[in-house]
Scaffold this active site. Structure first.
Site, PDB file in Angstrom:
ATOM      1  N   ASP A  17     -15.515  -7.449  80.300  1.00 47.16           N
ATOM      2  CA  ASP A  17     -15.135  -8.526  79.390  1.00 47.16           C
ATOM      3  C   ASP A  17     -16.380  -9.170  78.811  1.00 47.16           C
ATOM      4  O   ASP A  17     -17.467  -9.096  79.383  1.00 47.16           O
ATOM      5  CB  ASP A  17     -14.290  -9.581  80.104  1.00 47.16           C
ATOM      6  CG  ASP A  17     -13.401 -10.382  79.155  1.00 47.16           C
ATOM      7  OD1 ASP A  17     -13.379 -10.074  77.947  1.00 47.16           O
ATOM      8  OD2 ASP A  17     -12.743 -11.316  79.613  1.00 47.16           O
ATOM      9  N   GLY A  18     -16.183  -9.799  77.669  1.00 43.61           N
ATOM     10  CA  GLY A  18     -17.230 -10.558  77.021  1.00 43.61           C
ATOM     11  C   GLY A  18     -16.717 -11.943  76.695  1.00 43.61           C
ATOM     12  O   GLY A  18     -15.507 -12.166  76.610  1.00 43.61           O
ATOM     13  N   GLU A  55     -18.384  -7.577  74.508  1.00 45.09           N
ATOM     14  CA  GLU A  55     -17.413  -6.611  75.027  1.00 45.09           C
ATOM     15  C   GLU A  55     -18.049  -5.226  75.143  1.00 45.09           C
ATOM     16  O   GLU A  55     -17.878  -4.531  76.151  1.00 45.09           O
ATOM     17  CB  GLU A  55     -16.181  -6.538  74.111  1.00 45.09           C
ATOM     18  CG  GLU A  55     -15.375  -7.803  74.010  1.00 45.09           C
ATOM     19  CD  GLU A  55     -14.440  -8.056  75.186  1.00 45.09           C
ATOM     20  OE1 GLU A  55     -14.341  -7.195  76.090  1.00 45.09           O
ATOM     21  OE2 GLU A  55     -13.807  -9.120  75.189  1.00 45.09           O
ATOM     22  N   ASP A  77      -9.413  -6.291  77.958  1.00 47.37           N
ATOM     23  CA  ASP A  77      -8.504  -7.054  77.108  1.00 47.37           C
ATOM     24  C   ASP A  77      -8.933  -6.972  75.643  1.00 47.37           C
ATOM     25  O   ASP A  77      -8.417  -7.676  74.790  1.00 47.37           O
ATOM     26  CB  ASP A  77      -8.383  -8.512  77.575  1.00 47.37           C
ATOM     27  CG  ASP A  77      -9.686  -9.276  77.533  1.00 47.37           C
ATOM     28  OD1 ASP A  77     -10.676  -8.783  76.961  1.00 47.37           O
ATOM     29  OD2 ASP A  77      -9.725 -10.392  78.085  1.00 47.37           O
ATOM     30  N   HIS A 132      -6.256 -13.575  79.663  1.00 49.05           N
ATOM     31  CA  HIS A 132      -5.795 -14.888  80.120  1.00 49.05           C
ATOM     32  C   HIS A 132      -4.302 -14.887  80.449  1.00 49.05           C
ATOM     33  O   HIS A 132      -3.597 -15.854  80.188  1.00 49.05           O
ATOM     34  CB  HIS A 132      -6.129 -15.972  79.093  1.00 49.05           C
ATOM     35  CG  HIS A 132      -7.557 -15.918  78.656  1.00 49.05           C
ATOM     36  ND1 HIS A 132      -8.598 -16.322  79.460  1.00 49.05           N
ATOM     37  CD2 HIS A 132      -8.124 -15.470  77.511  1.00 49.05           C
ATOM     38  CE1 HIS A 132      -9.743 -16.148  78.821  1.00 49.05           C
ATOM     39  NE2 HIS A 132      -9.482 -15.622  77.648  1.00 49.05           N
ATOM     40  N   ASP A 142     -13.645 -12.171  83.296  1.00 47.78           N
ATOM     41  CA  ASP A 142     -13.768 -13.170  82.237  1.00 47.78           C
ATOM     42  C   ASP A 142     -14.578 -14.370  82.729  1.00 47.78           C
ATOM     43  O   ASP A 142     -15.466 -14.849  82.025  1.00 47.78           O
ATOM     44  CB  ASP A 142     -12.384 -13.617  81.765  1.00 47.78           C
ATOM     45  CG  ASP A 142     -12.473 -14.741  80.749  1.00 47.78           C
ATOM     46  OD1 ASP A 142     -12.939 -14.489  79.617  1.00 47.78           O
ATOM     47  OD2 ASP A 142     -12.095 -15.885  81.083  1.00 47.78           O
TER      48      ASP A 142
END
Length: 153
Positions: A17-18, A55, A77, A132, A142
């Site tokens: 994740d970024g 990402e 995501d 989320h 995250d």
């Protein structure tokens, strides 16, 4: 500080994740690799960056940590990241001289080229999860990326 010990094994689960303050600003990235009951957590950040760049960086650094070719299940995501691989966007960009269908230069070409090289070593499968939305490892990665972003303030 010593570099992390590379993960080895045939089947690896990689969460990436970024995070970015805005679409251009301080950013963080994180990746968690799981293999044979072992876990490797990597993270970092960049100034003057974008969420998409973070990402890409997360996946790239995760793949670079793998010592030998693996079957990698990438859980992300990021639809942008997933579709670039699964919908052949990367191949189209390469054929078009790293131009999009709208004839714009592909952003973050340096990371895409590095990802292509790393991806050649492995068999990648992408799984998209909604961000989320309570997916445990996605939430964790995250938070790691957000923490890295905050360190840059």
């Amino acid at each position: 500080m010593q570099p992390p010990t590379p993960v080895t094994g045939d089947d690896v689960e990689l969460y990436s994740d970024g995070a970015c303050d805005t679409q251009a600003g301080l950013g963080g990235w994180a990746t968690i690799l799981n293999c044979r009951g072992r876990e490797l957590v990597l993270s970092g950040g960049e100034r003057d960056t974008t969420n998409n760049r973070m990402e890409l960086r997360a996946l790239l650094e995760g793949l670079r940590a793998l010592k030998r070719p693996c079957n990698v299940r990438v859980v992300t995501d990021s639809q942008y990241l997933r579709k670039a691989f699964t919908d052949s966007w990367i191949l189209k960009w390469q054929r078009n001289g790293w131009k999009t269908s709208g004839n714009d230069s592909v952003k973050n070409q340096d990371l895409w080229e590095a990802l292509v090289e790393e991806a050649r070593r492995h068999s990648l499968t992408f799984v998209w999860v909604k961000g989320h939305a309570g997916h445990g490892e996605n939430e964790r990665v995250d938070q790691l990326a957000v923490t890295e972003r905050k360190k840059l303030r």
